[in-house]
Design a protein around this motif. Structure first.
Motif, PDB file in Angstrom:
ATOM      1  N   LYS A  50      -6.371  17.823  10.133  1.00 13.60           N
ATOM      2  CA  LYS A  50      -6.287  18.992  11.221  1.00 13.60           C
ATOM      3  C   LYS A  50      -5.679  19.214  12.068  1.00 13.60           C
ATOM      4  N   PHE A  52      -6.565  18.640  15.285  1.00  9.68           N
ATOM      5  CA  PHE A  52      -6.967  19.397  16.358  1.00  9.68           C
ATOM      6  C   PHE A  52      -7.247  18.658  17.695  1.00  9.68           C
ATOM      7  N   ARG A  53      -7.098  17.559  17.945  1.00 13.34           N
ATOM      8  CA  ARG A  53      -7.370  16.873  19.514  1.00 13.34           C
ATOM      9  C   ARG A  53      -6.059  17.029  19.813  1.00 13.34           C
ATOM     10  N   GLU A  79      -4.500  12.034  18.006  1.00 15.15           N
ATOM     11  CA  GLU A  79      -5.238  11.794  16.650  1.00 15.15           C
ATOM     12  C   GLU A  79      -4.760  10.019  16.157  1.00 15.15           C
ATOM     13  N   HIS A  82      -8.450   9.239  17.025  1.00 13.28           N
ATOM     14  CA  HIS A  82      -9.489   9.940  16.199  1.00 13.28           C
ATOM     15  C   HIS A  82      -9.117   9.357  14.457  1.00 13.28           C
ATOM     16  N   SER A  85     -10.858   6.096  14.183  1.00 12.42           N
ATOM     17  CA  SER A  85     -11.675   5.969  14.094  1.00 12.42           C
ATOM     18  C   SER A  85     -12.875   6.155  12.910  1.00 12.42           C
ATOM     19  N   LEU A  86     -11.990   7.181  11.852  1.00 12.76           N
ATOM     20  CA  LEU A  86     -12.615   7.366  11.285  1.00 12.76           C
ATOM     21  C   LEU A  86     -12.340   6.480   9.917  1.00 12.76           C
ATOM     22  N   HIS A  88     -12.647   3.260  10.284  1.00 14.32           N
ATOM     23  CA  HIS A  88     -13.403   2.334  10.621  1.00 14.32           C
ATOM     24  C   HIS A  88     -15.158   3.123  10.071  1.00 14.32           C
ATOM     25  N   MET A  94     -20.446   0.562   8.112  1.00 15.18           N
ATOM     26  CA  MET A  94     -20.950   1.514   8.810  1.00 15.18           C
ATOM     27  C   MET A  94     -20.992   3.194   7.775  1.00 15.18           C
ATOM     28  N   GLN A 162     -21.153   6.429  18.623  1.00 17.71           N
ATOM     29  CA  GLN A 162     -21.541   5.958  17.116  1.00 17.71           C
ATOM     30  C   GLN A 162     -22.748   4.325  16.966  1.00 17.71           C
ATOM     31  N   THR A 186     -18.947  13.056  19.406  1.00 23.16           N
ATOM     32  CA  THR A 186     -17.616  13.324  18.670  1.00 23.16           C
ATOM     33  C   THR A 186     -17.397  14.022  20.337  1.00 23.16           C
ATOM     34  N   GLN A 223     -19.213  19.296  16.790  1.00 24.15           N
ATOM     35  CA  GLN A 223     -20.349  18.402  15.898  1.00 24.15           C
ATOM     36  C   GLN A 223     -21.516  19.615  14.902  1.00 24.15           C
ATOM     37  N   ASP A 226     -20.244  20.693  12.276  1.00 30.00           N
ATOM     38  CA  ASP A 226     -20.324  20.057  10.354  1.00 30.00           C
ATOM     39  C   ASP A 226     -21.370  19.318  10.293  1.00 30.00           C
ATOM     40  N   LYS A 240     -14.584  15.389   2.415  1.00 32.68           N
ATOM     41  CA  LYS A 240     -15.120  14.750   1.907  1.00 32.68           C
ATOM     42  C   LYS A 240     -16.291  14.580   1.942  1.00 32.68           C
TER      43      LYS A 240
HETATM   44  C1  GRG Z   1     -16.223   4.304  14.420  1.00 28.77           C
HETATM   45  C2  GRG Z   1     -15.463   3.720  16.918  1.00 28.77           C
HETATM   46  C3  GRG Z   1     -15.824   5.233  15.528  1.00 28.77           C
HETATM   47  C4  GRG Z   1     -16.578   6.184  16.672  1.00 28.77           C
HETATM   48  C5  GRG Z   1     -16.863   6.898  14.464  1.00 28.77           C
HETATM   49  C6  GRG Z   1     -15.858   9.754  14.439  1.00 28.77           C
HETATM   50  C7  GRG Z   1     -16.225   9.594  14.187  1.00 28.77           C
HETATM   51  C8  GRG Z   1     -16.875   7.859  15.473  1.00 28.77           C
HETATM   52  C9  GRG Z   1     -17.073   9.476  13.438  1.00 28.77           C
HETATM   53  C10 GRG Z   1     -16.865   9.633  12.214  1.00 28.77           C
HETATM   54  C11 GRG Z   1     -17.704  10.907  11.718  1.00 28.77           C
HETATM   55  C12 GRG Z   1     -17.952  11.847  12.030  1.00 28.77           C
HETATM   56  C13 GRG Z   1     -18.646  13.352  10.991  1.00 28.77           C
HETATM   57  C14 GRG Z   1     -17.734  12.131  13.414  1.00 28.77           C
HETATM   58  C15 GRG Z   1     -18.122  13.296  13.933  1.00 28.77           C
HETATM   59  C16 GRG Z   1     -16.674  14.058  14.514  1.00 28.77           C
HETATM   60  C17 GRG Z   1     -15.648  14.470  13.838  1.00 28.77           C
HETATM   61  C18 GRG Z   1     -16.471  15.570  12.973  1.00 28.77           C
HETATM   62  C19 GRG Z   1     -14.986  13.832  12.832  1.00 28.77           C
HETATM   63  C20 GRG Z   1     -14.151  14.935  11.956  1.00 28.77           C
HETATM   64  O1  GRG Z   1     -13.307  14.392  12.662  1.00 28.77           O
HETATM   65  P1  GRG Z   1     -12.117  16.217  12.171  1.00 28.77           P
HETATM   66  O2  GRG Z   1     -13.005  17.980  11.371  1.00 28.77           O
HETATM   67  O3  GRG Z   1     -11.357  15.994  10.708  1.00 28.77           O
HETATM   68  O4  GRG Z   1     -11.356  16.842  13.198  1.00 28.77           O
HETATM   69  P2  GRG Z   1      -9.457  15.841  11.398  1.00 28.77           P
HETATM   70  O5  GRG Z   1      -9.546  15.061   9.226  1.00 28.77           O
HETATM   71  O6  GRG Z   1      -9.435  16.940  10.687  1.00 28.77           O
HETATM   72  O7  GRG Z   1      -8.753  15.626  11.617  1.00 28.77           O
END
Ligand code: GRG
Length: 299
Positions: A50, A52-53, A79, A82, A85-86, A88, A94, A162, A186, A223, A226, A240
């Protein structure tokens, strides 16, 4: 760029296109050696997120009078962090996920070692992007690098969130701990994105406090919605694997509070984000619309 009618969908479309073409310039091409690494980075980066950030960096910056040229690289840096992080987060060690942004995860497509390196490389590139931004004075670049590091790292950033989330899988989590996880995992990066836009726009200290308050609530809102989507949406809606939180007994708002209380919390946090914006004298319609956009995601 800011539409006075608060047309947030059009705002996201236009910022996305700006950000994607800048990212395309900043990220090494798929033909550049080492080819597999660069293919993996691009596979995850240009998979349809998206943005978003980055949109939040740009929206907040515009509220304080910054230009696109001044905001674009910082938006891209967020981005990059972000997306790292996705990549990893999806690794077998994880969340062990196979689907992200509607396509196979980076490690499924390129192997675990390359996926780890793709995330590592994006993290370095993010800080390089800010450090070498020709549009901003050195003093601002140093502040932005610190914001990004604080939001992304530890002790109260995305990585510490995390870590708390991973700990929570083997411990009982109460509402307070859950909120802490959300605020860090988040919220911290989202908060840093909004603060960075405000810093580039020259916001004063009290404006920065109001934006921090807005964005802290926005991150929480993001979050919690989400979490709710994980129990209500389909895989194609989410891009996902849905239902994964419940299956892996993850600590989530619906799991701890139930669905109705989760919806009530969404309303309360949304209102708190709006209240924070009242404390600036700026036209913040776009930031209000972004908070509404996050709420609508729950539908
Ligand atoms: C591995 C260091 C490390 C950190 C991971 C971002 C995260 C932290 C984990 C992802 C899992 C998760 C559900 C995190 C919450 C944040 C979130 C809803 C991420 C998804 O972000 P969106 O919805 O994704 O902005 P797009 O794909 O649209 O960028």
């Amino acid at each position: 760029m800011v539409n006075p009618a608060g047309d947030v969908a059009a705002f996201f479309v236009s910022t996305r296109s700006l950000v994607d073409s800048e990212l395309d310039q900043l990220i090494p091409s798929e033909t550049q050696e080492p080819v597999r690494l660069h293919q993996a980075i691009r596979w995850s980066m240009f998979a349809g997120g998206k943005r978003f950030r980055p949109a939040l960096v740009i929206a907040t910056g515009e509220v304080f009078g910054a230009s696109h040229e001044q905001l674009l690289r910082t938006a891209c840096a967020f981005e990059m962090i972000h997306t790292y992080s996705l990549i990893h987060d999806d690794l077998p060690s994880m969340d062990d996920d196979e689907l992200r942004r509607g396509r196979p995860t980076c490690h499924v497509k390129f192997g675990e070692a390359t996926a780890i390196l793709a995330g590592d490389a994006l993290q370095g590139l993010a800080f390089q992007t800010i450090a070498e931004d020709p549009q901003l004075p050195a003093e601002i670049r140093v502040r932005l690098a610190a914001e990004l590091a604080r939001g992304a790292g530890t002790p109260a950033g995305m990585v510490s969130g995390q870590a708390r989330d991973l700990d929570a899988e083997s411990n009982t989590v109460d509402a307070h701990v859950l909120e802490q996880i959300h605020l860090e995992k988040t919220g911290a990066l989202i908060c840093a994105a909004a603060r960075s836009g405000a810093i580039i726009g020259g916001a004063n200290e009290s404006e920065l406090i109001a934006i921090t308050d807005y964005a802290t609530n926005l991150g929480l809102l993001f979050q919690i919605t989400d979490d709710l989507l994980d129990v209500t949406a389909t895989a194609s809606e989410m891009g996902k694997t849905p239902g994964k939180d419940a299956r892996s007994s993850k600590a989530t708002y619906p799991a701890i509070h139930g669905i109705e209380a989760t919806r009530a919390k969404i309303d309360a946090v949304h209102a708190a984000a709006g209240d924070a914006l009242q404390r600036t004298d700026r036209r913040t319609d776009i930031l209000k619309s972004i908070a509404e956009f996050v709420c609508i995601r729950e539908a």
